[in-house]
Write a protein that holds these residues in place. Structure first.
Motif, PDB file in Angstrom:
ATOM      1  N   ALA A   1      -0.362   6.165   2.648  1.00  0.00           N
ATOM      2  CA  ALA A   1       0.231   7.505   2.656  1.00  0.00           C
ATOM      3  C   ALA A   1      -0.550   8.507   1.802  1.00  0.00           C
ATOM      4  O   ALA A   1      -0.240   9.706   1.814  1.00  0.00           O
ATOM      5  CB  ALA A   1       1.674   7.416   2.156  1.00  0.00           C
ATOM      6  N   LEU A   2      -1.562   8.060   1.103  1.00  0.00           N
ATOM      7  CA  LEU A   2      -2.363   8.983   0.271  1.00  0.00           C
ATOM      8  C   LEU A   2      -3.256   9.833   1.188  1.00  0.00           C
ATOM      9  O   LEU A   2      -3.429   9.523   2.366  1.00  0.00           O
ATOM     10  CB  LEU A   2      -3.198   8.178  -0.727  1.00  0.00           C
ATOM     11  N   PRO A   3      -3.840  10.927   0.673  1.00  0.00           N
ATOM     12  CA  PRO A   3      -4.654  11.810   1.529  1.00  0.00           C
ATOM     13  C   PRO A   3      -5.810  11.072   2.220  1.00  0.00           C
ATOM     14  O   PRO A   3      -6.433  10.180   1.639  1.00  0.00           O
ATOM     15  CB  PRO A   3      -5.188  12.858   0.535  1.00  0.00           C
ATOM     16  N   GLY A   4      -6.068  11.451   3.459  1.00  0.00           N
ATOM     17  CA  GLY A   4      -7.058  10.770   4.281  1.00  0.00           C
ATOM     18  C   GLY A   4      -8.467  10.822   3.726  1.00  0.00           C
ATOM     19  O   GLY A   4      -9.302   9.950   4.036  1.00  0.00           O
ATOM     20  N   ASP A   5      -8.775  11.831   2.910  1.00  0.00           N
ATOM     21  CA  ASP A   5     -10.136  11.936   2.371  1.00  0.00           C
ATOM     22  C   ASP A   5     -10.331  11.086   1.112  1.00  0.00           C
ATOM     23  O   ASP A   5     -11.377  11.169   0.455  1.00  0.00           O
ATOM     24  CB  ASP A   5     -10.508  13.397   2.096  1.00  0.00           C
TER      25      ASP A   5
ATOM     26  N   PHE B   1      -5.583   1.760  -8.722  1.00  0.00           N
ATOM     27  CA  PHE B   1      -5.777   2.968  -9.536  1.00  0.00           C
ATOM     28  C   PHE B   1      -6.157   4.118  -8.618  1.00  0.00           C
ATOM     29  O   PHE B   1      -7.145   4.019  -7.882  1.00  0.00           O
ATOM     30  CB  PHE B   1      -6.903   2.742 -10.557  1.00  0.00           C
ATOM     31  N   HIS B   2      -5.394   5.208  -8.682  1.00  0.00           N
ATOM     32  CA  HIS B   2      -5.639   6.375  -7.831  1.00  0.00           C
ATOM     33  C   HIS B   2      -6.044   7.547  -8.718  1.00  0.00           C
ATOM     34  O   HIS B   2      -5.329   7.881  -9.666  1.00  0.00           O
ATOM     35  CB  HIS B   2      -4.362   6.710  -7.042  1.00  0.00           C
ATOM     36  N   VAL B   3      -7.201   8.128  -8.419  1.00  0.00           N
ATOM     37  CA  VAL B   3      -7.703   9.276  -9.180  1.00  0.00           C
ATOM     38  C   VAL B   3      -7.786  10.460  -8.211  1.00  0.00           C
ATOM     39  O   VAL B   3      -8.797  10.631  -7.516  1.00  0.00           O
ATOM     40  CB  VAL B   3      -9.086   8.976  -9.790  1.00  0.00           C
ATOM     41  N   PRO B   4      -6.715  11.270  -8.106  1.00  0.00           N
ATOM     42  CA  PRO B   4      -6.657  12.332  -7.098  1.00  0.00           C
ATOM     43  C   PRO B   4      -7.780  13.352  -7.240  1.00  0.00           C
ATOM     44  O   PRO B   4      -8.211  13.928  -6.235  1.00  0.00           O
ATOM     45  CB  PRO B   4      -5.288  12.992  -7.345  1.00  0.00           C
ATOM     46  N   ASP B   5      -8.284  13.572  -8.454  1.00  0.00           N
ATOM     47  CA  ASP B   5      -9.349  14.564  -8.652  1.00  0.00           C
ATOM     48  C   ASP B   5     -10.623  14.221  -7.889  1.00  0.00           C
ATOM     49  O   ASP B   5     -11.422  15.103  -7.593  1.00  0.00           O
ATOM     50  CB  ASP B   5      -9.704  14.694 -10.141  1.00  0.00           C
ATOM     51  N   VAL B   6     -10.864  12.933  -7.583  1.00  0.00           N
ATOM     52  CA  VAL B   6     -12.150  12.583  -6.941  1.00  0.00           C
ATOM     53  C   VAL B   6     -12.194  12.966  -5.460  1.00  0.00           C
ATOM     54  O   VAL B   6     -13.144  13.685  -5.088  1.00  0.00           O
ATOM     55  CB  VAL B   6     -12.491  11.097  -7.173  1.00  0.00           C
ATOM     56  N   PRO B   7     -11.274  12.534  -4.582  1.00  0.00           N
ATOM     57  CA  PRO B   7     -10.197  11.577  -4.766  1.00  0.00           C
ATOM     58  C   PRO B   7     -10.679  10.156  -4.487  1.00  0.00           C
ATOM     59  O   PRO B   7     -11.403   9.916  -3.529  1.00  0.00           O
ATOM     60  CB  PRO B   7      -9.184  12.004  -3.695  1.00  0.00           C
ATOM     61  N   ALA B   8     -10.259   9.218  -5.349  1.00  0.00           N
ATOM     62  CA  ALA B   8     -10.675   7.825  -5.189  1.00  0.00           C
ATOM     63  C   ALA B   8      -9.503   6.894  -5.435  1.00  0.00           C
ATOM     64  O   ALA B   8      -8.576   7.220  -6.184  1.00  0.00           O
ATOM     65  CB  ALA B   8     -11.805   7.491  -6.166  1.00  0.00           C
ATOM     66  N   LEU B   9      -9.572   5.740  -4.798  1.00  0.00           N
ATOM     67  CA  LEU B   9      -8.540   4.721  -4.909  1.00  0.00           C
ATOM     68  C   LEU B   9      -9.248   3.383  -5.107  1.00  0.00           C
ATOM     69  O   LEU B   9     -10.092   2.995  -4.291  1.00  0.00           O
ATOM     70  CB  LEU B   9      -7.721   4.705  -3.617  1.00  0.00           C
ATOM     71  N   PHE B  10      -8.920   2.707  -6.199  1.00  0.00           N
ATOM     72  CA  PHE B  10      -9.522   1.410  -6.511  1.00  0.00           C
ATOM     73  C   PHE B  10      -8.481   0.338  -6.204  1.00  0.00           C
ATOM     74  O   PHE B  10      -7.454   0.268  -6.875  1.00  0.00           O
ATOM     75  CB  PHE B  10      -9.981   1.388  -7.968  1.00  0.00           C
ATOM     76  N   THR B  11      -8.765  -0.471  -5.176  1.00  0.00           N
ATOM     77  CA  THR B  11      -7.714  -1.304  -4.584  1.00  0.00           C
ATOM     78  C   THR B  11      -7.853  -2.790  -4.861  1.00  0.00           C
ATOM     79  O   THR B  11      -6.950  -3.548  -4.504  1.00  0.00           O
ATOM     80  CB  THR B  11      -7.679  -1.102  -3.054  1.00  0.00           C
ATOM     81  N   GLY B  12      -8.959  -3.239  -5.453  1.00  0.00           N
ATOM     82  CA  GLY B  12      -9.127  -4.669  -5.716  1.00  0.00           C
ATOM     83  C   GLY B  12      -8.995  -5.474  -4.437  1.00  0.00           C
ATOM     84  O   GLY B  12      -9.698  -5.223  -3.454  1.00  0.00           O
ATOM     85  N   ASP B  13      -8.075  -6.427  -4.409  1.00  0.00           N
ATOM     86  CA  ASP B  13      -7.860  -7.286  -3.237  1.00  0.00           C
ATOM     87  C   ASP B  13      -6.543  -6.939  -2.534  1.00  0.00           C
ATOM     88  O   ASP B  13      -5.921  -7.799  -1.910  1.00  0.00           O
ATOM     89  CB  ASP B  13      -7.860  -8.766  -3.642  1.00  0.00           C
TER      90      ASP B  13
ATOM     91  N   VAL C   1     -18.725  -0.845   1.657  1.00  0.00           N
ATOM     92  CA  VAL C   1     -17.715  -0.362   0.722  1.00  0.00           C
ATOM     93  C   VAL C   1     -18.406   0.648  -0.165  1.00  0.00           C
ATOM     94  O   VAL C   1     -19.564   0.391  -0.543  1.00  0.00           O
ATOM     95  CB  VAL C   1     -17.177  -1.548  -0.122  1.00  0.00           C
ATOM     96  N   PRO C   2     -17.799   1.776  -0.550  1.00  0.00           N
ATOM     97  CA  PRO C   2     -16.441   2.221  -0.233  1.00  0.00           C
ATOM     98  C   PRO C   2     -16.299   2.738   1.202  1.00  0.00           C
ATOM     99  O   PRO C   2     -17.291   2.940   1.899  1.00  0.00           O
ATOM    100  CB  PRO C   2     -16.198   3.369  -1.232  1.00  0.00           C
ATOM    101  N   THR C   3     -15.025   2.970   1.571  1.00  0.00           N
ATOM    102  CA  THR C   3     -14.717   3.553   2.871  1.00  0.00           C
ATOM    103  C   THR C   3     -13.772   4.737   2.663  1.00  0.00           C
ATOM    104  O   THR C   3     -13.408   5.042   1.535  1.00  0.00           O
ATOM    105  CB  THR C   3     -14.048   2.518   3.787  1.00  0.00           C
ATOM    106  N   LEU C   4     -13.385   5.366   3.754  1.00  0.00           N
ATOM    107  CA  LEU C   4     -12.437   6.482   3.681  1.00  0.00           C
ATOM    108  C   LEU C   4     -11.066   6.020   4.154  1.00  0.00           C
ATOM    109  O   LEU C   4     -10.957   5.283   5.141  1.00  0.00           O
ATOM    110  CB  LEU C   4     -12.888   7.625   4.584  1.00  0.00           C
ATOM    111  N   LEU C   5     -10.021   6.510   3.495  1.00  0.00           N
ATOM    112  CA  LEU C   5      -8.667   6.094   3.873  1.00  0.00           C
ATOM    113  C   LEU C   5      -8.343   6.509   5.314  1.00  0.00           C
ATOM    114  O   LEU C   5      -7.673   5.759   6.033  1.00  0.00           O
ATOM    115  CB  LEU C   5      -7.638   6.669   2.893  1.00  0.00           C
ATOM    116  N   SER C   6      -8.808   7.675   5.748  1.00  0.00           N
ATOM    117  CA  SER C   6      -8.548   8.105   7.137  1.00  0.00           C
ATOM    118  C   SER C   6      -9.127   7.093   8.125  1.00  0.00           C
ATOM    119  O   SER C   6      -8.525   6.788   9.165  1.00  0.00           O
ATOM    120  CB  SER C   6      -9.136   9.494   7.396  1.00  0.00           C
TER     121      SER C   6
END
Ligand code: ZN
Ligand code: FE
Length: 255
Positions: free
Chosen positions: A160-164, A121-133, A209-214
């Motif tokens: 490929a989603l934004p690094g932040d 689940f990707h919520v760009p407004d946060v931006p957050a990504l919930f990745t499970g396993d 956890v959490p971490t940053l995509l970058s």
């Protein structure tokens, strides 16, 4: 008002996450490993649970669903492709589908590999990504049901989603992932710094956890199988990205 993320330790090493809007009063929980710690956190904050988003069918991500639904009446969201293995869904989502939560768009990605029908689940407004396993902190889930190619394609979509983007993944596996990552990339200074940070955090009993995509893109070997340096490190200079990913995953399975 931004959406707030709360990390809840569950079971032995699972995490559930609350996503909350003060403006609308809505709260989602991402994965339901176990109801009691989630209900306790909701009570402590005086938040009402409105949604339960499920990443995949494994028991350590869904076992609390019925109890949470009974206690709160929250609607359950999950993958239409896996509806027959998930708890009963109120909203079944397809790959690349979008739904609304508290005035924000939520994008669903199929990230099959660990299981077939796993979603993020990707919520760009946060931006957050919930990745499970799927994508995990400095690691990724084991490829149980899909193929290495499928998992590589899934991880590549997320990378490929934004690094932040804040990556909220389902387990505290970072200490072991760090030991393994060090065997793959010996000369990556950002990885060395991250391993130290993980070691320090775990020694202080803190979540990694959490971490940053970058940070994942810079250090997570499972996102870096396309890089010449990684291919050389595993002796597969001329192999495809997916084949190199498969080799790194196989080494981790035997680690
Ligand atoms: Zn799982
Ligand atoms: Fe799990």
């Amino acid at each position: 008002m931004p959406l707030e993320i709360v990390t809840i330790p569950c079971r032995t090493d699972n995490y559930a996450f609350l996503l909350h809007s003060d403006e609308t009063g809505e709260t989602a929980v991402i994965d339901a490993p176990d109801a009691p710690p989630i209900l306790a956190e909701l009570k402590r904050r005086n938040w009402q649970l409105s949604e339960i988003w499920l990443t995949h069918h494994h028991y350590d991500h869904v076992d609390g669903t019925a109890e949470l639904k009974d206690a709160t009446g929250a609607r359950v969201v999950g993958a239409s492709a896996d509806a027959d293995r998930l708890p009963p869904l109120n909203l079944a989502m397809d790959d690349a589908g979008t739904f609304q939560f508290a005035g924000s768009a939520v994008h669903v990605f199929d990230v099959s590999g660990h299981t077939v029908g796993h979603i993020a689940f990707h919520v760009p407004d946060v931006p957050a990504l919930f990745t499970g396993d799927s994508l995990m902190a400095l690691g990724c889930g084991r490829v149980f049901e899909g193929t290495p190619e499928q998992m590589w394609n899934s991880l590549s979509k997320l990378a490929a989603l934004p690094g932040d983007t804040i990556v909220c993944s389902g387990h505290e596996y970072s200490a072991n992932n760090a030991k393994f990552a060090a065997t793959i990339e010996k000369d990556n200074p950002r990885l060395a710094a991250r391993i130290q940070a993980i070691t320090d955090a775990r020694a202080a009993d803190q979540a990694t956890v959490p971490t940053l995509l970058s940070e994942e893109n810079a250090t997570n070997p499972f996102l870096r199988a396309n890089l010449p340096a990684l291919k050389a490190a595993v002796g597969m200079q001329n192999a495809s990205d997916a084949a190199v990913f498969g080799e790194i995953r196989a080494r981790k399975d035997a680690f």
